[in-house]
Scaffold this motif. Structure first.
Motif, PDB file in Angstrom:
ATOM      1  N   MET A 178       0.836  -1.170   0.000  1.00  0.00           N
ATOM      2  CA  MET A 178       0.000   0.000   0.000  1.00  0.00           C
ATOM      3  C   MET A 178       0.890   1.246   0.000  1.00  0.00           C
ATOM      4  SD  MET A 178      -2.791   0.922   2.851  1.00  0.00           S
ATOM      5  CE  MET A 178      -3.110   2.586   3.265  1.00  0.00           C
ATOM      6  N   VAL A 179       0.642   2.177  -0.927  1.00  0.00           N
ATOM      7  CA  VAL A 179       1.431   3.390  -1.041  1.00  0.00           C
ATOM      8  C   VAL A 179       0.860   4.446  -0.107  1.00  0.00           C
ATOM      9  CG1 VAL A 179       2.176   5.233  -2.584  1.00  0.00           C
ATOM     10  CG2 VAL A 179       2.045   2.885  -3.419  1.00  0.00           C
ATOM     11  N   ILE A 180       1.705   4.979   0.754  1.00  0.00           N
ATOM     12  CA  ILE A 180       1.305   6.043   1.673  1.00  0.00           C
ATOM     13  C   ILE A 180       1.687   7.366   1.044  1.00  0.00           C
ATOM     14  CG2 ILE A 180       1.651   7.046   3.955  1.00  0.00           C
ATOM     15  CD1 ILE A 180       2.424   4.237   4.912  1.00  0.00           C
ATOM     16  N   THR A 181       0.770   8.295   1.029  1.00  0.00           N
ATOM     17  CA  THR A 181       1.091   9.622   0.513  1.00  0.00           C
ATOM     18  C   THR A 181       2.001  10.317   1.505  1.00  0.00           C
ATOM     19  OG1 THR A 181      -1.045   9.732  -0.577  1.00  0.00           O
ATOM     20  CG2 THR A 181       0.130  11.789  -0.302  1.00  0.00           C
ATOM     21  N   MET A 182       3.123  10.835   0.985  1.00  0.00           N
ATOM     22  CA  MET A 182       4.092  11.511   1.842  1.00  0.00           C
ATOM     23  C   MET A 182       4.433  12.866   1.249  1.00  0.00           C
ATOM     24  SD  MET A 182       6.691   8.470   3.052  1.00  0.00           S
ATOM     25  CE  MET A 182       7.756   9.638   3.842  1.00  0.00           C
ATOM     26  N   TRP A 183       5.045  13.694   2.060  1.00  0.00           N
ATOM     27  CA  TRP A 183       5.542  14.992   1.627  1.00  0.00           C
ATOM     28  C   TRP A 183       6.975  15.117   2.109  1.00  0.00           C
ATOM     29  CZ3 TRP A 183       0.688  13.969   3.161  1.00  0.00           C
ATOM     30  CH2 TRP A 183      -0.347  14.366   2.308  1.00  0.00           C
ATOM     31  N   ALA A 184       7.807  15.683   1.245  1.00  0.00           N
ATOM     32  CA  ALA A 184       9.205  15.919   1.587  1.00  0.00           C
ATOM     33  C   ALA A 184       9.434  17.423   1.662  1.00  0.00           C
ATOM     34  CB  ALA A 184      10.114  15.304   0.528  1.00  0.00           C
ATOM     35  N   ARG A 185      10.114  17.855   2.739  1.00  0.00           N
ATOM     36  CA  ARG A 185      10.529  19.256   2.797  1.00  0.00           C
ATOM     37  C   ARG A 185      11.896  19.331   2.137  1.00  0.00           C
ATOM     38  NH1 ARG A 185      13.661  22.385   5.987  1.00  0.00           N
ATOM     39  NH2 ARG A 185      13.830  20.842   7.659  1.00  0.00           N
ATOM     40  N   VAL A 186      11.952  20.133   1.060  1.00  0.00           N
ATOM     41  CA  VAL A 186      13.170  20.247   0.278  1.00  0.00           C
ATOM     42  C   VAL A 186      13.875  21.548   0.643  1.00  0.00           C
ATOM     43  CG1 VAL A 186      14.114  20.409  -2.052  1.00  0.00           C
ATOM     44  CG2 VAL A 186      12.166  18.896  -1.599  1.00  0.00           C
ATOM     45  N   GLU A 187      15.149  21.425   0.971  1.00  0.00           N
ATOM     46  CA  GLU A 187      15.972  22.578   1.314  1.00  0.00           C
ATOM     47  C   GLU A 187      17.308  22.418   0.595  1.00  0.00           C
ATOM     48  OE1 GLU A 187      18.050  24.054   5.367  1.00  0.00           O
ATOM     49  OE2 GLU A 187      15.884  23.717   5.483  1.00  0.00           O
ATOM     50  N   ASN A 188      17.672  23.426  -0.200  1.00  0.00           N
ATOM     51  CA  ASN A 188      18.919  23.363  -0.974  1.00  0.00           C
ATOM     52  C   ASN A 188      18.981  22.094  -1.823  1.00  0.00           C
ATOM     53  OD1 ASN A 188      19.858  25.798   0.120  1.00  0.00           O
ATOM     54  ND2 ASN A 188      20.689  24.725   1.890  1.00  0.00           N
ATOM     55  N   ASP A 189      17.871  21.781  -2.496  1.00  0.00           N
ATOM     56  CA  ASP A 189      17.770  20.630  -3.401  1.00  0.00           C
ATOM     57  C   ASP A 189      17.924  19.282  -2.705  1.00  0.00           C
ATOM     58  OD1 ASP A 189      17.439  22.357  -5.586  1.00  0.00           O
ATOM     59  OD2 ASP A 189      19.602  22.478  -5.924  1.00  0.00           O
ATOM     60  N   THR A 190      17.751  19.235  -1.377  1.00  0.00           N
ATOM     61  CA  THR A 190      17.920  17.998  -0.621  1.00  0.00           C
ATOM     62  C   THR A 190      16.717  17.786   0.291  1.00  0.00           C
ATOM     63  OG1 THR A 190      20.316  18.343  -0.609  1.00  0.00           O
ATOM     64  CG2 THR A 190      19.456  16.775   0.980  1.00  0.00           C
ATOM     65  N   VAL A 191      16.278  16.533   0.410  1.00  0.00           N
ATOM     66  CA  VAL A 191      15.169  16.205   1.305  1.00  0.00           C
ATOM     67  C   VAL A 191      15.658  16.344   2.743  1.00  0.00           C
ATOM     68  CG1 VAL A 191      13.564  14.416   2.074  1.00  0.00           C
ATOM     69  CG2 VAL A 191      14.083  14.666  -0.368  1.00  0.00           C
ATOM     70  N   ALA A 192      15.077  17.303   3.464  1.00  0.00           N
ATOM     71  CA  ALA A 192      15.495  17.594   4.837  1.00  0.00           C
ATOM     72  C   ALA A 192      14.536  17.015   5.868  1.00  0.00           C
ATOM     73  CB  ALA A 192      15.623  19.099   5.033  1.00  0.00           C
ATOM     74  N   GLU A 193      13.293  16.694   5.450  1.00  0.00           N
ATOM     75  CA  GLU A 193      12.283  16.223   6.402  1.00  0.00           C
ATOM     76  C   GLU A 193      11.195  15.510   5.616  1.00  0.00           C
ATOM     77  OE1 GLU A 193       9.455  18.262   9.858  1.00  0.00           O
ATOM     78  OE2 GLU A 193      10.834  19.506   8.692  1.00  0.00           O
ATOM     79  N   LEU A 194      10.581  14.519   6.244  1.00  0.00           N
ATOM     80  CA  LEU A 194       9.481  13.779   5.631  1.00  0.00           C
ATOM     81  C   LEU A 194       8.305  13.741   6.595  1.00  0.00           C
ATOM     82  CD1 LEU A 194      11.595  10.815   4.251  1.00  0.00           C
ATOM     83  CD2 LEU A 194      10.354  12.465   2.845  1.00  0.00           C
ATOM     84  N   THR A 195       7.097  13.715   6.042  1.00  0.00           N
ATOM     85  CA  THR A 195       5.901  13.590   6.868  1.00  0.00           C
ATOM     86  C   THR A 195       4.818  12.860   6.082  1.00  0.00           C
ATOM     87  OG1 THR A 195       4.261  14.736   8.220  1.00  0.00           O
ATOM     88  CG2 THR A 195       4.969  15.841   6.192  1.00  0.00           C
ATOM     89  N   THR A 196       3.952  12.156   6.835  1.00  0.00           N
ATOM     90  CA  THR A 196       2.796  11.519   6.205  1.00  0.00           C
ATOM     91  C   THR A 196       1.542  12.370   6.394  1.00  0.00           C
ATOM     92  OG1 THR A 196       2.403  10.238   8.219  1.00  0.00           O
ATOM     93  CG2 THR A 196       3.692   9.180   6.467  1.00  0.00           C
ATOM     94  N   THR A 197       1.678  13.487   7.107  1.00  0.00           N
ATOM     95  CA  THR A 197       0.569  14.404   7.331  1.00  0.00           C
ATOM     96  C   THR A 197       0.701  15.582   6.376  1.00  0.00           C
ATOM     97  OG1 THR A 197       0.581  13.799   9.665  1.00  0.00           O
ATOM     98  CG2 THR A 197      -0.643  15.772   9.056  1.00  0.00           C
ATOM     99  N   ASP A 198      -0.371  15.872   5.672  1.00  0.00           N
ATOM    100  CA  ASP A 198      -0.352  16.975   4.706  1.00  0.00           C
ATOM    101  C   ASP A 198       0.131  18.254   5.394  1.00  0.00           C
ATOM    102  OD1 ASP A 198      -0.834  18.948   2.804  1.00  0.00           O
ATOM    103  OD2 ASP A 198      -2.836  18.205   2.295  1.00  0.00           O
TER     104      ASP A 198
END
Length: 179
Positions: free
Chosen positions: A1-21
């Motif tokens: 099952m694919v979970i929708t995620m969001w990545a916080r991008v800083e300086n072209d790099t993923v700095a943080e991930l969350t499953t909450t919009d």
């Protein structure tokens, strides 16, 4: 099952991930991008694509080339300084500013043109046709210097790729040349 995620991008790099919009939960200056659940911290993000930390040298080359192109464009459009009025003034250089300057130069007449003094005050100051040409020449030289610098860096990237030298490739990044 694919979970929708969001990545916080800083300086072209993923700095943080969350499953909450994150919409409305953080300061608007933070860049959150929807991503699949396999994206990890430290991955690179370029041109709407996530790249794993461990990637091929060809992907790293493409990512770094794209980053240099974006950084060069950002430097070109960040504005420049000209002494055409007898003292340093700052001129904006977004694409529409470049078109406006070209139009003013082609007009070939004295006219007011916007610039900022050293205190940052923006005014339409009277420029002679010759002063407008000088502002245009100063911008052209500024832009050419940045484009040549980007080209040199991209040639270095190409050489590192051809040699298969990942360490050399990783050592190449944009730093705007000093005037």
């Amino acid at each position: 099952m694919v979970i929708t995620m969001w990545a916080r991008v800083e300086n072209d790099t993923v700095a943080e991930l969350t499953t909450t919009d994150p919409d409305g939960r953080f300061h608007p200056s933070l860049c959150w991008v929807p991503c699949s659940d396999n994206v990890e911290l430290g991955w690179l993000y370029s041109e709407k694509t996530f790249f794993p930390l461990r990637r091929s040298i060809a992907l790293d080359h493409a990512f770094r080339t794209s980053s240099i192109n974006r950084a060069c464009e950002a430097s070109i459009t960040a504005g420049f300084t000209s002494d055409a009025l007898g003292a340093p003034y700052f001129y904006t250089s977004q694409l529409d500013d470049q078109l406006n300057l070209t139009g003013a130069i082609l007009r070939g007449l004295d006219m007011p043109y916007a610039c900022r003094d050293v205190q940052g005050a923006k005014e339409f100051r009277l420029h002679t046709a010759e002063q407008l040409r000088q502002v245009g020449d100063d911008f052209t030289l500024y832009k050419l210097q940045l484009l040549q610098h980007a080209n040199t860096l991209k040639q270095q990237l190409d050489a590192a790729l051809d040699a298969g030298d990942l360490a050399a490739l990783e050592a190449i990044s944009w730093e705007a040349p000093q005037p």
